[in-house]
Structures are given as structure tokens and as C-alpha cells.
Design an enzyme around this catalytic site. Structure first.
Site, PDB file in Angstrom:
ATOM      1  CD  GLU A 144      41.230  39.994  41.220  1.00  0.00           C
ATOM      2  OE1 GLU A 144      41.440  39.703  40.036  1.00  0.00           O
ATOM      3  OE2 GLU A 144      40.251  40.697  41.572  1.00  0.00           O
ATOM      4  CE  LYS A 199      46.395  43.411  46.125  1.00  0.00           C
ATOM      5  NZ  LYS A 199      45.075  42.879  46.181  1.00  0.00           N
ATOM      6  CB  CYS A 255      46.105  40.482  51.218  1.00  0.00           C
ATOM      7  SG  CYS A 255      45.584  39.107  50.214  1.00  0.00           S
TER       8      CYS A 255
END
Ligand code: UGA
Length: 438
Positions: A144, A199, A255
Site C-alpha cells: 500500500e 515498498k 512506516c
């Protein structure tokens, strides 16, 4: 999942969690109390919930009836054991995968949505491989890229959707879901490992830009340049680009730090010491920036903040979210409390319970203690300094004449996001420090 349900009314989406209180909150008729604050999310949930979007605690039942299962669990940095402080803790992934192996029926496509170290799909596959006979699985990686605060628009018009997998039929099935609203040329297909590594790399590059510009901010402050002028000058070079060049109190959020540390661990594992050191430096510069700001505040206040009131505006890691994970405000507040400051904290979306948890101490009004202020004016009352840490829109047009009037002189404005009207603050008699301004 809410956006998928919203865009694909013919697909039934069930979000499951063991936490009954959380599921109840997602089912609350009052959309203003959803567990996550995200602009536009209430409208999306409002349209799809009860139609083809459901929230439930029946984990096994939902897995059994699903054609596709998205694993979207926490993967925090390990705090103990091998890789502590760097590697991701994959225990929830494992628990979840075992549950899928047990409850699934027939053929199930399992999609890794959580950000994972490279080659985690291998672990997932290994666990699924020993599921009881008669079940088959195909594993995909679909990281995502949404950012908090702009999640809905990022999902509705993504720069790209990335699908990694070796089983083309499953890749097509997932691509077809996104194909309901994402143009085909924005749906990228790669092998599993490339997807997982992309990612981590995207987040490492973004965080690196922030550490780069924050390092230059310190040079600007020392030399008389202005980091916003420098940012604009370099950002107009189309090879560099203008976004993610805002200097501030360093990056926070769940993150960036976690993913870089993960990359560092991975590099170490493969014997790439120089590469590990290179990325580690991005995290170190970030911590340094926060420490630098806290120390600068102390230094400007005559080298002591002991017993002095400091207003802290903003506690979330960025604007338009109530998320405080790894927020720069936490480290800065802790340093100031350690120095004996009395903090009056105001954030439009973060309350006392969360701050208590993050600072590891309950509210109080003495030296080295903090309390919540309902608005910026209350926070500034009697304060020697006001420190802006989150770029909430409401902090852009604060009335400095009114705030300065209730502060103790000489008073300071420390603007770590450079959003306030510095000229107005100076005109009101405040001394002003702005990040990256010499
Ligand atoms: C980040 C990435 O931007 C997303 O693409 C990714 O999907 C997400 O992590 C994730 O891995 O889940 P997020 O952490 O929600 O998203 O928010 P960002 O907008 O990236 O901001 C992160 C931090 O960097 C914030 O503290 C923000 O204030 C800071 N930042 C951002 C700056 O200091 N300067 C900038 O120019 C931009």
C-alpha cells in the site's frame, strides 16, 4: 478495503478483527467516531457499510467464505531477540497465516497488504503449504502506498498499484478489482520479491529526501540561507521534483523508520555493511534533528527551561491525522520534560489518553510535567515559548497579537514547520526561530 467496497459494489468485503471494541466502533451508526480519523473516510464507509462492506469479529467464517484474503496486520520493529531494533516482528503475520490455512475452503488468493521484509511471502507460502488437503493457495504481494491524511484521495487516484506474484491468474484477479477505477497502465506487475522490496525502497527514498533537506536546514540556519528558497530552487529541477522537500521536525509515522530499519537489517543479513550504514544514516539524521530542536529551545530560553511553561502546538506526526506513532513531538516533548519544562500541549485531534501513553507519564501541572490545553490561547497563557510541531491548518492563521499578550516576556515562537506568520509574531513582540532560516 472501504474504498474497494465503494468502487466495486458487486464485491462483498468483510473486514475482520479479534478486537471486538474496535469492530463495534467501525459499526457505530455515528460516523464521526470511527477508530481512524481520515478526511473523507466517513463518507466512503457511510456509502458502502451494510451494502457490501461489513465489519465483523467472525474471523474464521469470513476466511472460509472468501475467494481472496488480504493480510493487513501490524509488523512493528522487534524489541527483543535477534534483530531487535531493526527487524520486523512477524508474529501477527504468522498467526494470521495459520488462521487462513485452517479456515480457508477450496482455492484462496492470499494477498500481503502489510509492509513486510523481502521474502516474507516465502514464509506465508510455507505455512499455507501444510494446510489440510483439499485447499489450495496463491500468494500475492500488494503493498500500500497511501499516506495518512490523504488516504482516500491516494486510493481513489493512485500513482500506481503494485502487484507482485508468480501465478498470473491470481495477479489478473487482483488487477481486475483495481481495474474498476484505476487505469490499466497504472497497475504494475512484478515478481513477489520486487514488489516487497519496492515498498521498502519507496519509503526509504521518501524518508531520505526529508533527512537530506533537514540536514541542509541546519546548514541554512548556520549560514544565513533559507531552506525554503533552497528547496524551491532545487525542486524546480524536474529530475529532483518539488515534493517531499519540506524541512520540519523530522519524519514520524508508523512506516518510514520501521521500513528503513528493516532494509538496514536485510542489508546486514546479506553482508552488505556499507549499504546498511548508508540507510541507517537517514534514521540517525532524523533523530538528531529532533534532539537539535529540543536543545535549541533550551538554549534560547537562557539554557534552562526548568519550571518554565512551554506551549506545544501539535502532537500528531503530521496534519489531518490523529496518529501519533513515532511522532517527532514525542521525542521533543520528552527531552523538554527531562529538562524540567511544564508543557501545555494542544492538538486538534489528539487527546490526553494518547499523549499519556506516548510520554509514559500521566498529566500533571508541576515541573517536568505536561497537561492538555483546549486551544492555543490556553496553551500560551503564561508560557515563555510556543513550539509548533504539526502543520495543522488552524495553526497557520493564529492571531499572534492575542497570543503574545498572554505570554511571559521575553517570549519565543519556535516554528518547527515554518507555517506561522513570523512577521506578525515579531510585530507582536515575540522572538522567532523558524526551521531552516538563518
Ligand atoms: C508514508 C508514505 O508517504 C506512503 O507512500 C506510504 O504508503 C506510507 O508511509 C506507508 O508505508 O504506509 P505516511 O507515513 O502516512 O506515508 O505520511 P507522509 O506524508 O509520508 O509523512 C511522513 C512524515 O514525513 C511526517 O512526519 C511528515 O510530516 C514528514 N514530512 C513529509 C516532512 O517532514 N517533509 C515533507 O516534505 C514531507
Amino acid at each position: 478495503m472501504a474504498v474497494i467496497a465503494d468502487r466495486c459494489p458487486q464485491i462483498q468485503v468483510t473486514v475482520v478483527d479479534l478486537n471486538a471494541a474496535r469492530i463495534a466502533a467501525w459499526n457505530d451508526p455515528d460516523l464521526s467516531v470511527l477508530p481512524v480519523y481520515e478526511p473523507g473516510l466517513d463518507a466512503v464507509v457511510g456509502r458502502a457499510r451494510g451494502r457490501n462492506l461489513f465489519f465483523s469479529t467472525d474471523v474464521a467464517g469470513a476466511i472460509a467464505s472468501a475467494d481472496m484474503v488480504f493480510i493487513s496486520v501490524n509488523t512493528p520493529t522487534k524489541t527483543r531477540g535477534v534483530g531487535a531494533g531493526q527487524a520486523s516482528d512477524l508474529r501477527w503475520i504468522e498467526v494470521c497465516t495459520r488462521q487462513v490455512a485452517e479456515a480457508a475452503q477450496g482455492h484462496t488468493i492470499v494477498v500481503e497488504k502489510s509492509t513486510l521484509p523481502v521474502r516474507t511471502a516465502e514464509t506465508v507460502q510455507a505455512i499455507l503449504a501444510v494446510a489440510p488437503a483439499g485447499k489450495t493457495f496463491s500468494v500475492l504481494s500488494n503493498p500500500e502506498f497511501l499516506a495518512e491524511g490523504t488516504a482516500i484521495s491516494d486510493l481513489e487516484s493512485p500513482d500506481r498499484v503494485l502487484i507482485g506474484g508468480n501465478d498470473l491468474e491470481s495477479v489478473d484477479a487482483l488487477a481486475a478489482i483495481y481495474g474498476h477505477w484505476v487505469p490499466a497502465d497504472r497497475i504494475l506487475r512484478t515478481n513477489l520479491w520486487s514488489s516487497e522490496l519496492s515498498k521498502l525502497t519507496a519509503n526509504a527514498f521518501l524518508a531520505q529526501r526529508i533527512s537530506s533537506i533537514n540536514s541542509i536546514a541546519a546548514v541554512c540556519e548556520a549560514t544565513g540561507a533559507d531552506v525554503r528558497e533552497v528547496g524551491k530552487a532545487i525542486g524546480t529541477d524536474s529530475r529532483i521534483g518539488s515534493r517531499f522537500l519540506k524541512s520540519g521536525p523530522g519524519f514520524g509515522g508508523s512506516c518510514f523508520q520501521k521500513d528503513i530499519l528493516n532494509l538496514v537489517y536485510l542489508c546486514g543479513h546479506y553482508g552488505l555493511k556499507e549499504v546498511a550504514n548508508y540507510w541507517q544514516q537517514v534514521v540517525e539524521l532524523n533523530s538528531w534533528q529532533q534532539q537539535r530542536i529540543a536543545r535549541l529551545v533550551v538554549q534560547k530560553l537562557f539554557n534552562t527551561v526548568s519550571g518554565k511553561r512551554i506551549a506545544l502546538l501539535g502532537f500528531a506526526f503530521k496534519a489531518d491525522t490523529n496518529d501519533t506513532r513515532e511522532s517527532p513531538a514525542i521525542r521533543i516533548a520528552k527531552e523538554l520534560l527531562e529538562e524540567g519544562a511544564q508543557l501545555a500541549i494542544h492538538d486538534p485531534k489528539v487527546g490526553s489518553d494518547q499523549i499519556s501513553q506516548d510520554l509514559g507519564q500521566p498529566p500533571g501541572s508541576g515541573e517536568g510535567q505536561w497537561l492538555v490545553a483546549l486551544d492555543p490561547l490556553e496553551a500560551c497563557r503564561g508560557a515563555d515559548a510556543v513550539l509548533i510541531l504539526t502543520e495543522w491548518a488552524s495553526f497557520r492563521d493564529l492571531d499572534w497579537a492575542v497570543l503574545a499578550a498572554v505570554m511571559r516576556r521575553p517570549a519565543w515562537l519556535f516554528d518547527a514547520r515554518a507555517i506561522a506568520d513570523a512577521a506578525a509574531a515579531r510585530a507582536a513582540g515575540l522572538q522567532v526561530w523558524r526551521v531552516g532560516e538563518g
